[in-house]
Design a protein around this motif. Structure first.
Motif, PDB file in Angstrom:
ATOM      1  N   VAL A 108       0.766  -1.160  -0.052  1.00 30.06           N
ATOM      2  CA  VAL A 108       0.006  -0.108  -0.142  1.00 30.06           C
ATOM      3  C   VAL A 108       0.799   1.153  -0.007  1.00 30.06           C
ATOM      4  N   ARG A 109       1.973   1.125   0.749  1.00 24.60           N
ATOM      5  CA  ARG A 109       2.825   2.286   0.926  1.00 24.60           C
ATOM      6  C   ARG A 109       3.609   2.819  -0.377  1.00 24.60           C
ATOM      7  N   ALA A 110       3.820   1.471  -1.240  1.00 27.03           N
ATOM      8  CA  ALA A 110       4.701   1.604  -2.344  1.00 27.03           C
ATOM      9  C   ALA A 110       3.719   2.083  -3.394  1.00 27.03           C
ATOM     10  N   ALA A 111       2.327   1.603  -3.493  1.00 29.77           N
ATOM     11  CA  ALA A 111       1.494   2.012  -4.596  1.00 29.77           C
ATOM     12  C   ALA A 111       1.151   3.866  -4.416  1.00 29.77           C
ATOM     13  N   ARG A 112       0.942   4.299  -3.101  1.00 24.42           N
ATOM     14  CA  ARG A 112       0.929   5.586  -3.159  1.00 24.42           C
ATOM     15  C   ARG A 112       2.284   6.364  -3.583  1.00 24.42           C
ATOM     16  N   GLY A 141      -6.840  -2.075   0.948  1.00 26.84           N
ATOM     17  CA  GLY A 141      -5.841  -1.227   1.328  1.00 26.84           C
ATOM     18  C   GLY A 141      -5.149  -0.707  -0.176  1.00 26.84           C
ATOM     19  N   LEU A 142      -4.969  -1.472  -0.962  1.00 27.79           N
ATOM     20  CA  LEU A 142      -4.522  -0.978  -2.452  1.00 27.79           C
ATOM     21  C   LEU A 142      -5.716  -0.367  -3.049  1.00 27.79           C
ATOM     22  N   TYR A 143      -6.857  -0.656  -3.124  1.00 23.49           N
ATOM     23  CA  TYR A 143      -7.940  -0.082  -3.604  1.00 23.49           C
ATOM     24  C   TYR A 143      -8.325   1.259  -3.278  1.00 23.49           C
ATOM     25  N   GLU A 144      -8.130   1.456  -1.868  1.00 19.69           N
ATOM     26  CA  GLU A 144      -8.265   2.701  -1.079  1.00 19.69           C
ATOM     27  C   GLU A 144      -7.331   3.645  -1.610  1.00 19.69           C
ATOM     28  N   VAL A 145      -6.095   3.412  -1.950  1.00 18.77           N
ATOM     29  CA  VAL A 145      -5.129   4.337  -2.623  1.00 18.77           C
ATOM     30  C   VAL A 145      -5.509   4.834  -3.965  1.00 18.77           C
ATOM     31  N   ILE A 146      -5.935   3.581  -4.935  1.00 17.12           N
ATOM     32  CA  ILE A 146      -6.300   3.675  -6.148  1.00 17.12           C
ATOM     33  C   ILE A 146      -7.502   4.744  -6.293  1.00 17.12           C
ATOM     34  N   GLU A 147      -8.461   4.426  -5.443  1.00 12.97           N
ATOM     35  CA  GLU A 147      -9.821   5.355  -5.429  1.00 12.97           C
ATOM     36  C   GLU A 147      -9.332   6.881  -5.011  1.00 12.97           C
ATOM     37  N   GLU A 148      -8.673   6.810  -4.063  1.00  9.86           N
ATOM     38  CA  GLU A 148      -8.224   8.198  -3.404  1.00  9.86           C
ATOM     39  C   GLU A 148      -7.291   9.049  -4.326  1.00  9.86           C
ATOM     40  N   THR A 149      -6.495   8.419  -5.084  1.00 10.32           N
ATOM     41  CA  THR A 149      -5.650   9.186  -6.130  1.00 10.32           C
ATOM     42  C   THR A 149      -6.371   9.129  -7.486  1.00 10.32           C
ATOM     43  N   GLY A 150      -7.472   8.652  -7.860  1.00  8.85           N
ATOM     44  CA  GLY A 150      -7.985   8.845  -8.941  1.00  8.85           C
ATOM     45  C   GLY A 150      -7.381   8.120 -10.026  1.00  8.85           C
ATOM     46  N   THR A 151      -6.607   7.020  -9.713  1.00  2.94           N
ATOM     47  CA  THR A 151      -5.921   6.041 -10.672  1.00  2.94           C
ATOM     48  C   THR A 151      -7.018   5.285 -11.171  1.00  2.94           C
ATOM     49  N   VAL A 152      -6.295   3.954 -11.907  1.00  6.13           N
ATOM     50  CA  VAL A 152      -7.342   3.012 -12.514  1.00  6.13           C
ATOM     51  C   VAL A 152      -6.863   1.698 -12.106  1.00  6.13           C
ATOM     52  N   ALA A 153      -7.764   0.883 -11.678  1.00  5.81           N
ATOM     53  CA  ALA A 153      -7.345  -0.622 -11.319  1.00  5.81           C
ATOM     54  C   ALA A 153      -7.934  -1.431 -12.540  1.00  5.81           C
ATOM     55  N   LEU A 154      -6.973  -1.866 -13.111  1.00  9.99           N
ATOM     56  CA  LEU A 154      -7.225  -2.935 -14.373  1.00  9.99           C
ATOM     57  C   LEU A 154      -7.069  -4.351 -14.026  1.00  9.99           C
ATOM     58  N   PHE A 155      -8.158  -5.116 -14.123  1.00  9.88           N
ATOM     59  CA  PHE A 155      -8.170  -6.534 -13.540  1.00  9.88           C
ATOM     60  C   PHE A 155      -8.038  -7.301 -14.938  1.00  9.88           C
ATOM     61  N   HIS A 156      -7.284  -8.467 -14.957  1.00 10.21           N
ATOM     62  CA  HIS A 156      -7.345  -9.554 -15.811  1.00 10.21           C
ATOM     63  C   HIS A 156      -8.601 -10.256 -15.541  1.00 10.21           C
ATOM     64  N   SER A 157      -9.374 -10.413 -16.584  1.00  8.15           N
ATOM     65  CA  SER A 157     -10.621 -11.426 -16.355  1.00  8.15           C
ATOM     66  C   SER A 157     -10.833 -12.624 -17.290  1.00  8.15           C
ATOM     67  N   GLY A 158     -11.414 -13.578 -16.942  1.00  6.67           N
ATOM     68  CA  GLY A 158     -11.608 -14.709 -17.784  1.00  6.67           C
ATOM     69  C   GLY A 158     -10.460 -15.640 -17.892  1.00  6.67           C
ATOM     70  N   GLN A 159     -10.431 -16.492 -18.958  1.00  7.99           N
ATOM     71  CA  GLN A 159      -9.273 -17.364 -19.082  1.00  7.99           C
ATOM     72  C   GLN A 159      -8.014 -16.770 -19.395  1.00  7.99           C
ATOM     73  N   THR A 160      -6.997 -17.459 -19.230  1.00  2.00           N
ATOM     74  CA  THR A 160      -5.550 -16.742 -19.263  1.00  2.00           C
ATOM     75  C   THR A 160      -4.679 -17.714 -20.336  1.00  2.00           C
ATOM     76  N   GLY A 161      -3.915 -17.210 -20.965  1.00  2.00           N
ATOM     77  CA  GLY A 161      -2.770 -17.991 -21.947  1.00  2.00           C
ATOM     78  C   GLY A 161      -1.713 -18.403 -20.943  1.00  2.00           C
ATOM     79  N   ILE A 162      -1.416 -17.675 -19.894  1.00  2.00           N
ATOM     80  CA  ILE A 162      -0.382 -18.050 -19.006  1.00  2.00           C
ATOM     81  C   ILE A 162      -0.816 -19.399 -18.341  1.00  2.00           C
ATOM     82  N   GLY A 163       0.327 -20.268 -18.460  1.00  2.00           N
ATOM     83  CA  GLY A 163       0.089 -21.623 -17.925  1.00  2.00           C
ATOM     84  C   GLY A 163      -0.750 -22.305 -18.836  1.00  2.00           C
ATOM     85  N   ALA A 164      -1.505 -21.961 -19.948  1.00  2.00           N
ATOM     86  CA  ALA A 164      -2.162 -23.025 -20.693  1.00  2.00           C
ATOM     87  C   ALA A 164      -1.230 -24.165 -21.388  1.00  2.00           C
TER      88      ALA A 164
END
Length: 292
Positions: A108-112, A141-164
């Motif tokens: 969390v400190r690193a994110a800020r 805690g990370l989301y709190e920093v992201i929301e407070e700073t107005g930055t973006v949270a990008l989530f991988h969703s669905g299947q992944t080619g990593i490990g396939a």
């Protein structure tokens, strides 16, 4: 960044090698993902090479790595290195960071610090590789920093080619990237800007539901050639979600050249196409465009 001069903004590209030559993935996972995406030859461009690549195409690119050290044991590419290189190429590179939620308060400190001192504009999460559910309080805690700073949270969703194709999928579990697990996050952090990355197979309808219901949730179209997009994704991109769908390639595993060529064949409305390619991302990232 001269947004008006850009052809497009690619919101999903990966830094897969550090200046020291260290990879973001183990050799086994890297080789398997290359086979999955049918990538020929070396697919580890440096950040300097990525800047030149996108500048040649008059595009900007959001660039990030994935910090999954807790689950994989692989040391991540430094977020500061990505941010510093992006700062040297502000016309084409937009820095995101990645912090393993298991880093706790230190993370969390690193994110800020990354936002305040390095100008990071968002954070990439890959729940399947990092081994956590997005709605686990571990990450709040990370989301709190992201929301407070107005930055973006990008989530991988669905299947992944990593490990396939690796025995046991390399230990990577798909269940963590069900986009419905982001719905609670969007409810608990109503002012946080969220992107669900990729067509969310096998949970496409769930992703569309979350993005339609929660104002802060967007969808990027990376990781798939557009010719394989599910019809309901194309329909929503043309209508209800026309202001919330974003161009992303997943470079270097999928090139923006191939993506854009296939996208040109989709039945996307003329007035919607430039929004998906550039304007929606510019608004989401707070990039300034000249008034029309």
């Amino acid at each position: 960044m001269a947004v008006d001069e850009l052809v497009a903004i690619d919101v999903h590209t990966h830094c897969e090698v550090s200046a020291s030559g260290r990879s973001s993935l183990s050799d086994e996972l890297h080789s398997a993902s290359g086979a999955y995406f049918k990538v020929a030859g070396d697919r580890k461009p440096t950040l300097e090479e990525m800047a030149a690549y996108y500048r040649e195409r008059r595009m900007a690119a959001v660039v990030f790595t994935v910090d999954a050290e807790h689950a994989t044991g692989t040391e991540p590419i430094p977020n500061a290195e990505i941010a510093e290189t992006a700062a040297a190429h502000p016309d084409v590179l937009i820095p995101f960071a990645s912090i393993d939620p298991f880093r706790g308060r230190a993370g969390v400190r690193a994110a800020r610090r990354l936002v305040e001192e390095y100008g990071v504009r968002g954070f990439k999460f890959h729940p399947s590789i990092q081994g956590f559910f997005p709605d686990d309080r571990l990450a709040y805690g990370l989301y709190e920093v992201i929301e407070e700073t107005g930055t973006v949270a990008l989530f991988h969703s669905g299947q992944t080619g990593i490990g396939a194709g690796v025995p046991g999928g390399g230990g990577i579990r798909l269940k963590y990237s069900d986009p419905m697990r982001v719905d609670d996050v969007a409810a608990d952090f109503p002012h946080m800007k969220i992107v669900l990355a990729h067509p969310s197979f096998p949970w496409q309808d769930e992703a569309l539901a979350v993005a339609t219901h929660k104002p802060g949730v967007h969808i990027d179209l990376s990781g798939w050639s557009p010719k394989y997009f599910p019809p309901q994704l194309v329909r929503y991109a043309n209508t209800l979600l026309k202001d919330k769908v974003l161009f992303g390639s997943d470079y270097p595993v999928l090139s923006p050249d191939r993506w854009l060529a296939d996208f040109a064949e989709l039945p996307i409305k003329d007035e919607v196409r430039p929004a998906i390619l550039k304007h929606n991302a510019a608004r989401l990232l707070g990039l300034t465009e000249s008034p029309a």
